[in-house]
Design a protein around this motif. Structure first.
Motif, PDB file in Angstrom:
ATOM      1  N   GLY A  97       0.819  -1.224   0.000  1.00 54.08           N
ATOM      2  CA  GLY A  97       0.000   0.000   0.000  1.00 54.08           C
ATOM      3  C   GLY A  97       0.843   1.260   0.000  1.00 54.08           C
ATOM      4  O   GLY A  97       0.414   2.305  -0.501  1.00 54.08           O
ATOM      5  N   GLY A  98       2.062   1.173   0.519  1.00 49.83           N
ATOM      6  CA  GLY A  98       2.969   2.325   0.551  1.00 49.83           C
ATOM      7  C   GLY A  98       3.877   2.415  -0.654  1.00 49.83           C
ATOM      8  O   GLY A  98       4.811   3.222  -0.660  1.00 49.83           O
ATOM      9  N   GLY A  99       3.622   1.586  -1.694  1.00 54.04           N
ATOM     10  CA  GLY A  99       4.434   1.640  -2.910  1.00 54.04           C
ATOM     11  C   GLY A  99       5.834   1.107  -2.723  1.00 54.04           C
ATOM     12  O   GLY A  99       6.818   1.733  -3.114  1.00 54.04           O
ATOM     13  N   VAL A 100       5.946  -0.100  -2.130  1.00 54.14           N
ATOM     14  CA  VAL A 100       7.259  -0.631  -1.782  1.00 54.14           C
ATOM     15  C   VAL A 100       8.140  -0.860  -3.007  1.00 54.14           C
ATOM     16  O   VAL A 100       9.364  -0.631  -2.957  1.00 54.14           O
ATOM     17  CB  VAL A 100       7.101  -1.942  -0.977  1.00 54.14           C
ATOM     18  CG1 VAL A 100       6.383  -3.019  -1.791  1.00 54.14           C
ATOM     19  CG2 VAL A 100       8.452  -2.458  -0.510  1.00 54.14           C
ATOM     20  N   LEU A 101       7.565  -1.295  -4.136  1.00 51.92           N
ATOM     21  CA  LEU A 101       8.388  -1.528  -5.319  1.00 51.92           C
ATOM     22  C   LEU A 101       8.926  -0.218  -5.888  1.00 51.92           C
ATOM     23  O   LEU A 101      10.038  -0.176  -6.428  1.00 51.92           O
ATOM     24  CB  LEU A 101       7.590  -2.287  -6.377  1.00 51.92           C
ATOM     25  CG  LEU A 101       7.123  -3.698  -5.982  1.00 51.92           C
ATOM     26  CD1 LEU A 101       6.507  -4.412  -7.191  1.00 51.92           C
ATOM     27  CD2 LEU A 101       8.272  -4.518  -5.422  1.00 51.92           C
ATOM     28  N   GLN A 102       8.152   0.850  -5.761  1.00 51.58           N
ATOM     29  CA  GLN A 102       8.646   2.161  -6.184  1.00 51.58           C
ATOM     30  C   GLN A 102       9.800   2.612  -5.287  1.00 51.58           C
ATOM     31  O   GLN A 102      10.777   3.207  -5.761  1.00 51.58           O
ATOM     32  CB  GLN A 102       7.509   3.176  -6.141  1.00 51.58           C
ATOM     33  CG  GLN A 102       6.363   2.860  -7.096  1.00 51.58           C
ATOM     34  CD  GLN A 102       5.188   3.802  -6.914  1.00 51.58           C
ATOM     35  OE1 GLN A 102       5.301   4.840  -6.277  1.00 51.58           O
ATOM     36  NE2 GLN A 102       4.046   3.427  -7.471  1.00 51.58           N
ATOM     37  N   VAL A 103       9.688   2.310  -3.994  1.00 51.23           N
ATOM     38  CA  VAL A 103      10.771   2.648  -3.058  1.00 51.23           C
ATOM     39  C   VAL A 103      12.038   1.874  -3.408  1.00 51.23           C
ATOM     40  O   VAL A 103      13.145   2.424  -3.390  1.00 51.23           O
ATOM     41  CB  VAL A 103      10.344   2.349  -1.607  1.00 51.23           C
ATOM     42  CG1 VAL A 103      11.514   2.546  -0.649  1.00 51.23           C
ATOM     43  CG2 VAL A 103       9.186   3.252  -1.199  1.00 51.23           C
ATOM     44  N   LEU A 104      11.884   0.607  -3.747  1.00 51.58           N
ATOM     45  CA  LEU A 104      13.049  -0.192  -4.131  1.00 51.58           C
ATOM     46  C   LEU A 104      13.709   0.358  -5.391  1.00 51.58           C
ATOM     47  O   LEU A 104      14.948   0.387  -5.489  1.00 51.58           O
ATOM     48  CB  LEU A 104      12.627  -1.645  -4.352  1.00 51.58           C
ATOM     49  CG  LEU A 104      12.204  -2.427  -3.103  1.00 51.58           C
ATOM     50  CD1 LEU A 104      11.657  -3.793  -3.480  1.00 51.58           C
ATOM     51  CD2 LEU A 104      13.377  -2.574  -2.134  1.00 51.58           C
ATOM     52  N   LEU A 105      12.899   0.811  -6.344  1.00 55.74           N
ATOM     53  CA  LEU A 105      13.456   1.402  -7.560  1.00 55.74           C
ATOM     54  C   LEU A 105      14.196   2.692  -7.245  1.00 55.74           C
ATOM     55  O   LEU A 105      15.294   2.933  -7.760  1.00 55.74           O
ATOM     56  CB  LEU A 105      12.339   1.667  -8.568  1.00 55.74           C
ATOM     57  CG  LEU A 105      12.763   2.248  -9.921  1.00 55.74           C
ATOM     58  CD1 LEU A 105      13.742   1.313 -10.627  1.00 55.74           C
ATOM     59  CD2 LEU A 105      11.556   2.515 -10.811  1.00 55.74           C
ATOM     60  N   GLN A 106      13.633   3.530  -6.369  1.00 56.91           N
ATOM     61  CA  GLN A 106      14.307   4.763  -5.963  1.00 56.91           C
ATOM     62  C   GLN A 106      15.621   4.456  -5.255  1.00 56.91           C
ATOM     63  O   GLN A 106      16.611   5.187  -5.410  1.00 56.91           O
ATOM     64  CB  GLN A 106      13.390   5.576  -5.056  1.00 56.91           C
ATOM     65  CG  GLN A 106      12.170   6.153  -5.756  1.00 56.91           C
ATOM     66  CD  GLN A 106      11.178   6.761  -4.785  1.00 56.91           C
ATOM     67  OE1 GLN A 106      11.371   6.724  -3.562  1.00 56.91           O
ATOM     68  NE2 GLN A 106      10.098   7.328  -5.314  1.00 56.91           N
ATOM     69  N   THR A 107      15.639   3.380  -4.489  1.00 59.32           N
ATOM     70  CA  THR A 107      16.865   2.982  -3.789  1.00 59.32           C
ATOM     71  C   THR A 107      17.987   2.691  -4.781  1.00 59.32           C
ATOM     72  O   THR A 107      19.140   3.067  -4.563  1.00 59.32           O
ATOM     73  CB  THR A 107      16.599   1.739  -2.921  1.00 59.32           C
ATOM     74  OG1 THR A 107      15.565   2.036  -1.975  1.00 59.32           O
ATOM     75  CG2 THR A 107      17.855   1.314  -2.179  1.00 59.32           C
ATOM     76  N   LEU A 108      17.644   2.039  -5.884  1.00 55.63           N
ATOM     77  CA  LEU A 108      18.655   1.698  -6.890  1.00 55.63           C
ATOM     78  C   LEU A 108      19.062   2.893  -7.739  1.00 55.63           C
ATOM     79  O   LEU A 108      20.057   2.828  -8.458  1.00 55.63           O
ATOM     80  CB  LEU A 108      18.128   0.582  -7.801  1.00 55.63           C
ATOM     81  CG  LEU A 108      17.787  -0.744  -7.125  1.00 55.63           C
ATOM     82  CD1 LEU A 108      17.308  -1.759  -8.156  1.00 55.63           C
ATOM     83  CD2 LEU A 108      18.983  -1.291  -6.357  1.00 55.63           C
TER      84      LEU A 108
END
Length: 630
Positions: A97-108
């Motif tokens: 719900g918090g957009g975890v995959l988007q966060v992972l992409l931002q991390t990279l």
């Protein structure tokens, strides 16, 4: 942060810290260890699990909390199956719900990944999470299809991840096989993943080429297939005659007797007929060429998008391993021809143009002359007719689309090509275009990505410097007053402006500040090359000589004092060396006997401080030796 500063730089720093803290927690959870020995795992198979769960349950307030929460759910599922999933599912739901995959992409995508070891660790962590997610669940059914695909494309462009991907039959390999089974109906996703794999390493590139050459099936829409050549069989449909899916060519054929499975949507059929994916791409290019010939209005956007993706894939392959050029000669030539056809329309496709130029940039590394000559026979590049400069499609796109949209893929690809071919005599028209249309104006254009400004300047200056390595090019540059003005502006940036931009970076080695250092150094080097050339008198009697002999305007320091102040810049000694070399060349210039330049007079009261700084730097053992002003 304690001071209450909430500027953009502070927010970026806080976000970067959050991403790295989350990565540390994921590292501690050790998902790869769960798959090896779940019962004896330190956390998921031991007593520490309860304590860690208490920590995880306190997360969820911030977006960077998503990765460890998702990793916890996946770890419980991998170690205990459905029982573990029931107890930890709520953590995964909050993360998603918090957009975890988007966060992972931002991390990279953070600047900190420029550090090789940090980048390797982060890619490995994200790869572990995504592989477990894809293997255990169906991300598309969870509404994560697009985010999953973007993350896969980013991950597989990494050398180590691609290497592991080809060895592991599970995880993301399952996703890749699913994309292959949907091709060519779903065209873009597979080619985007292939492009990432091609760019990861030469070995990965070779494996990708082989994989794309042997597709197990051909997926198509039933509406395109004549009903007269179909008959029903227990397993679906069977072709009674050969079927040629691409109009105007028989290079792609679904043979009679092929059995097709109707997919659940009822309108798509998957033929069990092995295909060579590269042949499909070539047929698609031919299909687009026939549309362009019929006029711009006949071009189907979907077909143009597919050919653009094909060109991006070919560009990635040749950039990774240019020795594969003979294998891709036919498709490269077809892309050049179809792009040349677009030169006759009012708005040529920007991304296709950029990808096509990138292809020939890679080819030009080995054979710059023949490649430039081949491109010169098209309308893509600028060309000279007498004294008249024709901008070609490059100039047409720059004026009509790129400066309007603020994105410059075609210009950047053209400048990259020019850095490889600028030493050739036949590049004169391209250099003239850069001198007349790029360097004098690039600082006033609008940029969606601020970093593109520095990319344009660096590539343009690099090409110009290389073109100056032969006498004819050097004379042309020395007599170009527009170039002199541009170099004056860039070299007058000043050490404080450069230092400020460097300090705003999150990484000392990568960023706009580091790019600006290179730009100023290039401008100083080119100026020195021009001043010391046989045509140096043209420079010293033009805008450069005027700036040197004129008093400072307003609060701005004298131009030579600005050059001298670069000796205070310690981040990159080569910048100070380039400034001192230029000062040295100016001090001995004799092009104007009636008005010689006195560097000492121009430095005025700052001369003593400049001398002391030079001597101090020369006295340091760890500093690259500077050239003393003669």
């Amino acid at each position: 942060l304690k001071s209450g500063d909430e500027g953009e730089g502070c927010q970026q720093l806080a976000l970067a810290v959050g991403h790295l803290e989350a990565a540390l927690m994921v590292q501690l959870l050790d998902l790869p260890g769960v798959t090896v020995d779940p019962e004896n795992h330190n956390i998921f198979g031991g007593e520490k699990g309860t304590e860690v769960e208490k920590v995880i349950s306190g997360l969820g307030d911030l977006r960077p909390h998503g990765p460890p929460m998702l990793a916890w759910m996946l770890g419980q599922f991998l170690s205990k199956g459905q029982e573990g999933l029931q107890t930890a599912q709520r953590f995964g739901e909050v993360a998603i719900g918090g957009g975890v995959l988007q966060v992972l992409l931002q991390t990279l995508q953070g600047d900190y990944t420029a550090h090789g070891l940090v980048g390797d660790i982060l890619h490995s962590l994200v790869y572990g999470i995504l592989s477990a997610l894809v293997q255990a669940f169906d991300p598309a059914s969870m509404g994560l299809g697009l985010d999953t695909h973007r993350l896969v494309v980013k991950l597989l462009a990494h050398r180590q991840i691609a290497h592991h991907f080809w060895k592991n039959p599970m995880g993301l390999s399952l996703y890749f096989e699913e994309l292959k089974s949907q091709f060519p109906l779903e065209h873009g996703p597979l080619l985007e993943v292939c492009t990432s794999l091609a760019s990861a390493s030469p070995l990965s590139c070779t494996k990708m080429i082989s994989s794309l050459s042997s597709l197990p099936s051909f997926t198509d829409t039933l509406d395109y297939i004549p009903q007269s050549i179909l008959r029903s069989v227990p397993s679906g449909l069977e072709l009674t005659q050969p079927y040629f899916p691409y109009t105007g060519t028989e290079s792609v054929c679904i043979p009679p007797g092929s059995v097709g499975t109707i997919l659940p949507n009822g309108v798509t059929v998957r033929w069990a007929a092995p295909q060579n994916g590269w042949q499909l791409l070539l047929a698609e290019i031919g299909h687009l060429a026939s549309q362009v010939t019929s006029g711009a209005g006949s071009v189907l956007p979907a077909c143009l998008e597919r050919v653009t993706n094909s060109a991006l894939l070919v560009a990635a392959v040749l950039s990774s391993d240019s020795s594969l050029a003979p294998q891709l000669h036919q498709i490269s030539h077809a892309l050049l021809l179809v792009m040349d056809k677009f030169s006759q329309v009012s708005s040529p496709p920007l991304r296709l143009m950029a990808a096509t130029i990138d292809i020939f940039s890679s080819l030009a590394v080995e054979t710059p002359g023949p490649v430039l000559a081949k491109l010169g026979r098209t309308s893509l590049l600028p060309r000279l007719t007498g004294d008249q400069l024709h901008p070609g499609v490059v100039g047409q796109l720059l004026a009509g689309q790129e400066t309007v949209q603020g994105e410059y893929p075609s210009l950047l690809a053209f400048l990259k090509l020019l850095t490889v071919t600028a030493k050739e005599n036949c590049s004169q028209a391209c250099i003239a275009f850069v001198l007349g249309e790029v360097l004098p104006h690039f600082s006033r254009w609008r940029y969606d990505l601020a970093s593109d400004r520095e990319k344009v300047a660096k590539l343009a200056l690099t090409a110009v410097m290389q073109h100056g390595q032969h006498a004819e090019g050097l004379h042309m540059m020395a007599s170009d007053r527009g170039l002199a003005r541009s170099l004056l502006v860039l070299s007058s940036t000043g050490d404080r402006a450069v230092q400020t931009l460097l300090e705003n970076q999150t990484n000392w080695e990568v960023g706009r500040g580091a790019d600006l250092v290179d730009i100023v150094q290039l401008s100083l080097t080119i100026l020195n090359m021009l001043v010391t050339s046989p045509s140096g008198h043209l420079v010293m009697t033009g805008p450069v000589g005027h700036a040197i002999r004129s008093p400072p305007a307003g609060a701005a320091p004298h131009y030579l004092l600005t050059l001298a102040h670069y000796t205070y810049f310690h981040h990159k000694p080569e910048l100070a060396i380039a400034a001192v070399k230029l000062l040295s060349s100016i001090s001995v210039d004799t092009s104007d006997q009636n008005c010689p330049v006195s560097v000492l007079a121009c430095l005025s009261s700052a001369a003593t401080a400049v001398r002391d700084q030079l001597l101090a730097r020369l006295a340091k053992n760890m500093t690259v030796p500077l050239v003393v002003i003669r």
